[in-house]
Design an enzyme around this catalytic site. Structure first.
Site, PDB file in Angstrom:
ATOM      1  CD1 TRP A 187      34.795  39.684  38.239  1.00  0.00           C
ATOM      2  CD2 TRP A 187      35.503  40.079  36.149  1.00  0.00           C
ATOM      3  NE1 TRP A 187      34.361  40.947  37.874  1.00  0.00           N
ATOM      4  CE2 TRP A 187      34.782  41.208  36.613  1.00  0.00           C
ATOM      5  CE3 TRP A 187      36.036  40.096  34.861  1.00  0.00           C
ATOM      6  CZ2 TRP A 187      34.596  42.344  35.807  1.00  0.00           C
ATOM      7  CZ3 TRP A 187      35.852  41.234  34.053  1.00  0.00           C
ATOM      8  CH2 TRP A 187      35.129  42.344  34.544  1.00  0.00           C
ATOM      9  CD  GLU A 228      38.091  38.842  40.609  1.00  0.00           C
ATOM     10  OE1 GLU A 228      38.373  38.126  39.623  1.00  0.00           O
ATOM     11  OE2 GLU A 228      38.712  39.885  40.882  1.00  0.00           O
ATOM     12  CE  LYS A 230      35.158  45.727  38.898  1.00  0.00           C
ATOM     13  NZ  LYS A 230      35.881  45.643  37.620  1.00  0.00           N
ATOM     14  CG  ASP A 261      40.370  42.469  42.664  1.00  0.00           C
ATOM     15  OD1 ASP A 261      40.767  43.543  43.155  1.00  0.00           O
ATOM     16  OD2 ASP A 261      40.672  42.103  41.512  1.00  0.00           O
ATOM     17  CG  HIS A 264      36.817  43.640  42.576  1.00  0.00           C
ATOM     18  ND1 HIS A 264      36.560  42.487  41.886  1.00  0.00           N
ATOM     19  CD2 HIS A 264      37.591  44.398  41.767  1.00  0.00           C
ATOM     20  CE1 HIS A 264      37.173  42.539  40.707  1.00  0.00           C
ATOM     21  NE2 HIS A 264      37.805  43.685  40.620  1.00  0.00           N
ATOM     22  CG  HIS A 288      42.331  38.600  41.700  1.00  0.00           C
ATOM     23  ND1 HIS A 288      41.528  38.788  40.616  1.00  0.00           N
ATOM     24  CD2 HIS A 288      42.941  37.403  41.514  1.00  0.00           C
ATOM     25  CE1 HIS A 288      41.622  37.733  39.820  1.00  0.00           C
ATOM     26  NE2 HIS A 288      42.478  36.883  40.348  1.00  0.00           N
ATOM     27  CG  ASP A 296      42.139  51.730  38.011  1.00  0.00           C
ATOM     28  OD1 ASP A 296      41.526  50.932  37.292  1.00  0.00           O
ATOM     29  OD2 ASP A 296      43.339  51.589  38.305  1.00  0.00           O
ATOM     30  CG  ASP A 298      42.068  46.613  37.904  1.00  0.00           C
ATOM     31  OD1 ASP A 298      42.138  45.532  38.487  1.00  0.00           O
ATOM     32  OD2 ASP A 298      41.008  47.053  37.413  1.00  0.00           O
ATOM     33  CG  ASP A 328      43.293  41.481  38.753  1.00  0.00           C
ATOM     34  OD1 ASP A 328      43.742  41.832  37.644  1.00  0.00           O
ATOM     35  OD2 ASP A 328      42.084  41.407  38.994  1.00  0.00           O
TER      36      ASP A 328
HETATM   37  C1  RNT Z   1      38.022  42.492  37.024  1.00  0.00           C
HETATM   38  C2  RNT Z   1      38.588  41.396  37.859  1.00  0.00           C
HETATM   39  C3  RNT Z   1      39.303  40.341  37.095  1.00  0.00           C
HETATM   40  C4  RNT Z   1      40.196  40.905  36.005  1.00  0.00           C
HETATM   41  C5  RNT Z   1      41.087  39.889  35.357  1.00  0.00           C
HETATM   42  C6  RNT Z   1      41.673  40.399  34.086  1.00  0.00           C
HETATM   43  O1  RNT Z   1      37.470  43.499  37.761  1.00  0.00           O
HETATM   44  O2  RNT Z   1      39.417  41.934  38.841  1.00  0.00           O
HETATM   45  O3  RNT Z   1      40.020  39.553  37.967  1.00  0.00           O
HETATM   46  O4  RNT Z   1      40.992  41.934  36.471  1.00  0.00           O
HETATM   47  O5  RNT Z   1      40.414  38.715  35.202  1.00  0.00           O
HETATM   48 ZN    ZN Z   2      40.472  40.532  40.061  1.00  0.00          ZN
END
Ligand code: RNT
Ligand code: ZN
Length: 421
Positions: A187, A228, A230, A261, A264, A288, A296, A298, A328
């Protein structure tokens, strides 16, 4: 909760599920075989152990100042051991390149080698844990301009390609040493805050960089590559080089794992529906599992509808053998061991709920055109005694039942974490 009460409730639950055509023991055997990759970076707020690393320019934001962050690899492993003891089943650990242990000398990212992860590998082996890996394309002076693998500065692009190559060799060694293939996930934060004049150049350079990174053949029995995408990040609101379409195309064309993810995509767009679409074209997928909240992507994973939908798709589509599931997220505002435990237990609960679904009846209703029955059964399944099955599973796996894990985290905070400043 008393052991006898757990078992009594489980026996009753089994009867009720059997009436609905569901075999609880079978569901639990399947659940036990699923290894979730626990992301090490929740334990230290994506800090890593390079003295100079800062999250500046990464597009990621960790908020909160809860005490007890792991300051060394030993502390991080100690915390991971604690979290893993509170989660039923046998799992994996997901590392980033910034978690290298290089002793007293500084080793730049392009020079990292398997030996810098020797202690992680030894630790994983004694615990029979699989390892997964990630090159770290952020928190570095050469990432400060906002472009890494897509940089127009050839020396910068070259540096990051070398990092990618080094990381695949590290991942391959991890797979070899642990006896289970390591997924190395790429990523990159590349993108722009405001409207770019050239969207094409960076994407073509990224494509070239990936080709260079992946040029070396590595046996899939020890190693897999994932990429990955986003939609946007902090500071890359207008343009992200590694978008979903870019990586989907690259993964299909080059037989790579696509990493989806959950945080994302557009806030109203879930990844559950994408699974059966991408599995038509890809052998394997990396997840993820995360939770987006407004800007956000995460937040700590919880047992919400989005998570349940992902688990349902994996089970309904019979994709469990083709998916690698990682967590993640990073939250520095609550106890970090608890953050791992909450997220991973929630994910396992979602998988169990999906495995306990009265699948045969739902499919029969659907095939028969009985959409009324399908909706009714889905709703009724929600109040089946799933908690009793989960408690029994925790007990059997030697993990705390119900909220008992929280007392253990509080004790750990008192005796271990509070000593860290
Ligand atoms: C970032 C991605 C990635 C990170 C990690 C730390 O937007 O989700 O996977 O969160 O690699
Ligand atoms: Zn991720």
């Amino acid at each position: 909760m008393k052991k006898q009460s757990v078992e009594k409730a489980y026996a009753l639950a089994c009867e009720q599920y059997a009436d609905a055509g569901v075999d609880c023991e079978k569901a639990l055997r399947r659940l036990k075989s699923i290894a979730v990759s626990l992301h090490c970076w929740q334990g230290d707020d994506v800090g890593g152990f390079e003295r100079s690393a800062s999250m500046e320019g990464s597009g990621l934001q960790v908020t909160g100042g809860y005490p007890g962050r792991a300051r060394t690899a030993d502390e991080l492993r100690q915390d991971l051991d604690k979290a893993l003891s509170l989660i039923p089943g046998r799992h994996r650990v997901n590392l980033h390149a910034i978690y290298a242990e290089t002793g007293s000398h500084r080793v730049d990212r392009n020079e990292l080698a398997p030996e810098h992860f020797a202690r992680w590998m030894a630790w994983a082996r004694t615990r029979k844990l699989g390892l997964d890996f990630n090159p770290t394309f952020f928190a570095h002076p050469k990432a400060a301009a906002g472009f890494t693998l897509s940089s127009a500065d050839e020396s910068v692009r070259r540096f990051w390609v070398e990092h990618g190559i080094a990381c695949r060799r590290i991942g391959a060694t991890m797979g070899q040493k642990t006896g289970t293939p390591c997924v190395t996930n790429v990523w990159i934060p590349d993108g722009t805050k405001d409207l770019p004049a050239d969207r094409r150049g960076p994407r073509e350079r990224l494509q070239q960089s990936l080709d260079e990174i992946f040029a070396e053949e590595i046996d899939v029995s020890i190693h897999r590559d994932a990429i990955e995408g986003k939609l946007f990040g902090i500071g890359s609101e207008s343009y992200v080089v590694g978008s979903h379409e870019f990586y989907l195309g690259y993964a299909v064309a080059n037989d790579k794992l696509l990493c989806l993810d959950a945080g994302h995509f557009h806030p109203t767009e879930g990844i559950a529906d994408k699974l059966s679409a991408v599995f038509c074209h890809l052998d394997e997928v990396l997840l993820h599992v995360s939770r987006g909240v407004r800007w956000d992507s995460d937040h700590v994973v919880i047992l919400n509808d989005d998570l349940r939908a992902i688990a349902e798709e994996l089970v309904r589509g019979d994709y469990l053998g083709r998916v690698h599931i990682g967590l993640d997220y990073f939250d520095a505002s609550i106890n970090r061991v608890a953050a791992w435990t909450i997220g991973c237990r929630a994910l396992l609960k979602a998988l169990l709920l999906a495995l306990l679904e009265p699948a045969a009846r739902l499919r029969a209703a659907e095939r028969g055109g009985d959409t009324t029955g399908r909706l009714a059964l889905m709703e009724e399944a929600k109040s089946m005694p799933f908690g009793a099955v989960w408690d029994h599973y925790c007990l059997k796996q030697g993990a705390p039942v119900g909220e008992a894990w929280l007392a253990e985290v509080r004790q750990y905070e008192k005796t271990v974490l509070s000593g860290r400043t």
